[in-house]
Design an enzyme around this catalytic site. Structure first.
Site, PDB file in Angstrom:
ATOM      1  N   ALA A  24     -22.972  58.193  31.395  1.00  0.00           N
ATOM      2  CA  ALA A  24     -23.959  57.888  30.355  1.00  0.00           C
ATOM      3  C   ALA A  24     -24.604  56.535  30.578  1.00  0.00           C
ATOM      4  O   ALA A  24     -25.689  56.280  30.088  1.00  0.00           O
ATOM      5  CB  ALA A  24     -23.296  57.916  28.984  1.00  0.00           C
ATOM      6  N   CYS A  25     -23.909  55.656  31.294  1.00  0.00           N
ATOM      7  CA  CYS A  25     -24.333  54.255  31.286  1.00  0.00           C
ATOM      8  C   CYS A  25     -24.567  53.675  32.667  1.00  0.00           C
ATOM      9  O   CYS A  25     -23.718  53.824  33.557  1.00  0.00           O
ATOM     10  CB  CYS A  25     -23.248  53.388  30.664  1.00  0.00           C
ATOM     11  SG  CYS A  25     -22.540  54.077  29.198  1.00  0.00           S
TER      12      CYS A  25
ATOM     13  N   ASN B 269     -25.473  48.630  28.636  1.00  0.00           N
ATOM     14  CA  ASN B 269     -26.175  49.918  28.618  1.00  0.00           C
ATOM     15  C   ASN B 269     -27.062  50.000  27.352  1.00  0.00           C
ATOM     16  O   ASN B 269     -27.038  49.084  26.529  1.00  0.00           O
ATOM     17  CB  ASN B 269     -25.131  51.040  28.670  1.00  0.00           C
ATOM     18  CG  ASN B 269     -24.368  51.145  27.362  1.00  0.00           C
ATOM     19  OD1 ASN B 269     -24.240  50.169  26.621  1.00  0.00           O
ATOM     20  ND2 ASN B 269     -23.876  52.310  27.065  1.00  0.00           N
ATOM     21  N   PRO B 270     -27.802  51.105  27.161  1.00  0.00           N
ATOM     22  CA  PRO B 270     -28.777  51.145  26.059  1.00  0.00           C
ATOM     23  C   PRO B 270     -28.239  50.903  24.654  1.00  0.00           C
ATOM     24  O   PRO B 270     -28.913  50.307  23.832  1.00  0.00           O
ATOM     25  CB  PRO B 270     -29.370  52.554  26.166  1.00  0.00           C
ATOM     26  CG  PRO B 270     -29.257  52.885  27.599  1.00  0.00           C
ATOM     27  CD  PRO B 270     -27.970  52.266  28.060  1.00  0.00           C
ATOM     28  N   CYS B 271     -27.067  51.395  24.352  1.00  0.00           N
ATOM     29  CA  CYS B 271     -26.612  51.188  22.952  1.00  0.00           C
ATOM     30  C   CYS B 271     -25.692  49.997  22.797  1.00  0.00           C
ATOM     31  O   CYS B 271     -25.123  49.768  21.715  1.00  0.00           O
ATOM     32  CB  CYS B 271     -25.983  52.478  22.446  1.00  0.00           C
ATOM     33  SG  CYS B 271     -27.129  53.866  22.523  1.00  0.00           S
ATOM     34  N   GLY B 272     -25.501  49.223  23.873  1.00  0.00           N
ATOM     35  CA  GLY B 272     -24.835  47.931  23.780  1.00  0.00           C
ATOM     36  C   GLY B 272     -23.321  47.935  23.926  1.00  0.00           C
ATOM     37  O   GLY B 272     -22.703  46.871  23.951  1.00  0.00           O
ATOM     38  N   GLU B 273     -22.712  49.121  24.038  1.00  0.00           N
ATOM     39  CA  GLU B 273     -21.247  49.156  24.037  1.00  0.00           C
ATOM     40  C   GLU B 273     -20.630  48.942  25.412  1.00  0.00           C
ATOM     41  O   GLU B 273     -19.412  48.783  25.530  1.00  0.00           O
ATOM     42  CB  GLU B 273     -20.743  50.495  23.454  1.00  0.00           C
ATOM     43  CG  GLU B 273     -20.941  51.728  24.325  1.00  0.00           C
ATOM     44  CD  GLU B 273     -22.319  52.363  24.193  1.00  0.00           C
ATOM     45  OE1 GLU B 273     -23.225  51.684  23.687  1.00  0.00           O
ATOM     46  OE2 GLU B 273     -22.481  53.525  24.618  1.00  0.00           O
TER      47      GLU B 273
ATOM     48  N   THR C 197     -21.442  57.931  20.124  1.00  0.00           N
ATOM     49  CA  THR C 197     -21.124  59.364  20.051  1.00  0.00           C
ATOM     50  C   THR C 197     -22.160  60.139  19.231  1.00  0.00           C
ATOM     51  O   THR C 197     -21.803  61.072  18.512  1.00  0.00           O
ATOM     52  CB  THR C 197     -19.701  59.636  19.486  1.00  0.00           C
ATOM     53  OG1 THR C 197     -19.679  59.381  18.069  1.00  0.00           O
ATOM     54  CG2 THR C 197     -18.640  58.787  20.166  1.00  0.00           C
ATOM     55  N   GLY C 198     -23.428  59.759  19.407  1.00  0.00           N
ATOM     56  CA  GLY C 198     -24.521  60.381  18.660  1.00  0.00           C
ATOM     57  C   GLY C 198     -24.513  61.896  18.721  1.00  0.00           C
ATOM     58  O   GLY C 198     -24.673  62.558  17.684  1.00  0.00           O
ATOM     59  N   THR C 199     -24.331  62.460  19.883  1.00  0.00           N
ATOM     60  CA  THR C 199     -24.355  63.923  19.993  1.00  0.00           C
ATOM     61  C   THR C 199     -22.966  64.532  20.035  1.00  0.00           C
ATOM     62  O   THR C 199     -22.726  65.561  19.403  1.00  0.00           O
ATOM     63  CB  THR C 199     -25.126  64.387  21.251  1.00  0.00           C
ATOM     64  OG1 THR C 199     -26.172  63.479  21.518  1.00  0.00           O
ATOM     65  CG2 THR C 199     -25.673  65.769  21.071  1.00  0.00           C
TER      66      THR C 199
END
Ligand code: CDP
Length: 571
Positions: A89-90, A271-275, A420-422
């Site tokens: 993902a990242c 990564n995009p969501c910062g985690e 864990t959006g999806t």
């Protein structure tokens, strides 16, 4: 038959099930999980496992996922066992200060987005707007104008893709173009495929506190090019975040202080969501344990035996993903295999609290958060050390902090809290460590239909406690909150407290509680009511800094159009 909600099945059908060239779906949901379990288990053959051991592992991975106890990040579900085979993902890509380097990064971004991954970049190395370009004698256009090129490329690749391309853009607070960066989302049509974060340094924070100026430095040669009033810059960041939720902040020096691989260089971006902070050209695959399924059957406490077993199996799974992965670029493959970072986290935390009868906004919730994450982090490390006994430590172990601490790990990092959006929708649980957004909510998926769900735990409790009626469920759907509905016992209302009713203070406390025992970072949105004051956002930033968070993302209700989640029914 698998125990999946309608919402989950709709998502899987739309975007996850394998299709032929004509676009027809060619696998069932069971076959999807079997494909993933098989291809990830088979990696054990490389490490000398026998066929029957692999078959048993295949079975265990299958049940790990179909029980919804654990799910890997979306690209693994979409692509494992298929020719594309990109499972992470990242990603973080380097953006060097050369024309060739910048456009190489644009190309690589497109390749990663096409395969379902998200990209983060630091633009801090680019020379500021107006500097001289030696080869042409012209002037440089600066980081923000190049970010627009990445944004446009992302827009183009999005069309026809399974997943929207997502980017993180970071600029250090001491870059000479920082003011333009902080303000660049004033125009809402700009950089729509980017999350923006200001890279905050300790030097800057100290200057804010002392109400002093701080220097802006030329990225090339580090010459001081000017000074800014730190408190004023901080105020501007806060005001813009109040207006639109952006930019967020990341505490770069803190991230690097915690970086176990300081011998490999500096971390400049997430990564995009910062985690997930990563080195340039590193990738990481994530996976999340569903805490909604880790409560004891009698509702009294957490089943730590079960949790331990799932953590060990999940770490084995994620370590195998590193080898099963088809990487978009050779340099990313090399880097990712040198550090072997994985990010095991959690989802369904708010659901677990409802099972335990605890309000999210309470000291008890903070205690539960710390206990669970401490346990997961420590078991994940044990699992990684067990793997290292058979498979060796990650290649960059020598010189790392783990070597100094005498912890022979297979993976340079093991824990991350993803949004864990999806996958939380697939698992039918609350997302990540967020509170319940609502007891019923709609979700826009890829700009298509709005899907409606009543929270499954609430529904079950309503049936068990005998206050379930179809009318009541309709009311819950309409309002999204149970606080104003008659006929629901007070103790139930208290535990179904939703995001809107939780103060920013508790949001930050929970983020910090998880961060305390997480190697990487924590994805969390600090929600504010529509009428929140700018000052409250500033307070949240200071609190996050004091409590050891690695960054902060705020969102004031209604401040961004096209919000993905909406409370209750939109009529
Ligand atoms: O739930 P899922 O596995 O789909 O993803 P997530 O936990 O919401 O997001 C994890 C990471 O996946 C994000 O931080 C991004 O790096 C990436 N991502 C992305 O690239 N594009 C998206 N549309 C969503 C997530």
């Amino acid at each position: 038959m698998l125990d999946l909600t309608e919402n989950a099945l709709a998502i899987l059908e739309r975007r996850y099930l394998n299709r032929d060239e004509k676009g027809e779906i060619i696998e069932s949901t069971e076959e999807l999980f079997d494909r993933v379990a098989k291809s990830i288990a088979e990696i054990d053959l490389v490490y000398g496992a026998k066929e029957e051991e692999v078959a048993a592992l295949h079975d265990r991975f299958y049940h790990l996922m179909t029980s919804l106890d654990f799910l890997p990040n979306s690209p693994t579900l979409m692509n494992a066992g298929l020719p594309l085979g990109q499972l992470s993902a990242c990603f973080v890509l380097p953006v060097p200060d050369t024309m060739e380097g910048i456009f190489e990064a644009v190309k690589n971004t497109a390749l990663i987005h096409k395969s379902g991954g998200g990209t983060g970049f630091s633009f801090s190395r680019l020379r500021p707007k107006g500097s001289v370009v030696r080869s042409t004698g012209g002037v440089a256009s600066g980081p923000i104008s190049f970010m627009k090129v990445f944004n446009t490329a992302t827009e183009a690749v999005k069309q026809g893709g399974k997943r929207r391309g997502a980017n993180m853009g970071i600029l250090r607070v001491d870059h000479p173009d920082i003011l333009e960066f902080i303000k660049c989302k004033e125009d809402k049509s700009e950089l729509t495929n980017f999350n923006l974060s200001v890279g905050i340094t300790e030097e800057f924070m100290a200057a804010v506190r002392k109400k002093e100026t701080y220097p802006l430095r030329d990225p090339i040669g580090k010459k001081v090019m000017g000074v800014l009033d730190a408190a004023q810059v901080f105020k501007l960041i806060v005001e813009k975040a109040w207006e639109s939720g952006e930019p967020g902040i990341v505490f770069l020096d803190r991230i690097n202080g915690d970086n176990p691989l300081q011998h490999m260089g500096e971390i400049e971006s997430t990564n995009p969501c910062g985690e997930q902070p990563l080195l340039p050209n590193e990738s990481c695959n994530l996976g999340s344990i569903n805490l909604a399924r880790m409560g004891k059957d009698d509702g009294r406490g957490i089943d730590y035996e079960k949790l331990k077993e799932k953590v060990h199996l999940a770490v084995h799974f994620l370590d195998n993903v590193i080898d099963a992965n088809t990487y978009p670029l050779p340099e990313i493959e090399a880097r990712s295999k040198e550090t072997r970072k994985i990010g095991l986290g959690v989802m369904g935390f708010a659901d677990l609290l409802t099972l335990l009868g605890i309000s999210y906004d309470s000291e008890e919730a903070v205690t539960v958060a710390e206990q669970i994450m401490k346990f997961i982090n420590s078991e994940a490390k044990k699992a990684s050390m067990n793997l290292a006994q058979d498979r060796g430590t990650f290649p960059q172990y020598h010189g790392s902090r783990w070597e100094k601490e005498n912890m022979p790990l297979r993976n340079a990092t093991t824990t991350t809290i993803a949004p864990t959006g999806t996958i939380s929708m697939i698992a039918g649980c609350s997302s990540g460590i967020e509170p319940l957004f609502a007891v019923a909510y709609t979700k826009v998926c890829m700009d298509e239909d709005k899907l409606m769900e009543v929270h499954p735990v609430f529904k079950r409790l309503a049936l068990e406690k005998g206050f379930y009626t179809p009318e009541l469920m309709e009311k819950v759907k309409k309002l999204g909150s149970v606080s104003m509905i008659k006929g629901i016992p007070d103790e139930v209302k208290r535990i179904f407290v939703t995001t809107q009713d939780i103060s920013p203070y508790w949001h930050v406390r929970l983020q910090a509680a998880f961060q305390k025992y997480t190697d990487n970072a924590v994805s969390k949105t600090i929600n504010f009511p529509r009428n929140a004051h700018v000052k409250e956002i500033e307070e949240a930033y200071f609190l996050a800094y004091e409590l050891g968070c690695k960054g902060l993302t705020v969102y004031r209700d209604g401040s961004r159009e096209g919000q993905v989640l909406n409370v209750g029914e939109v009529t």
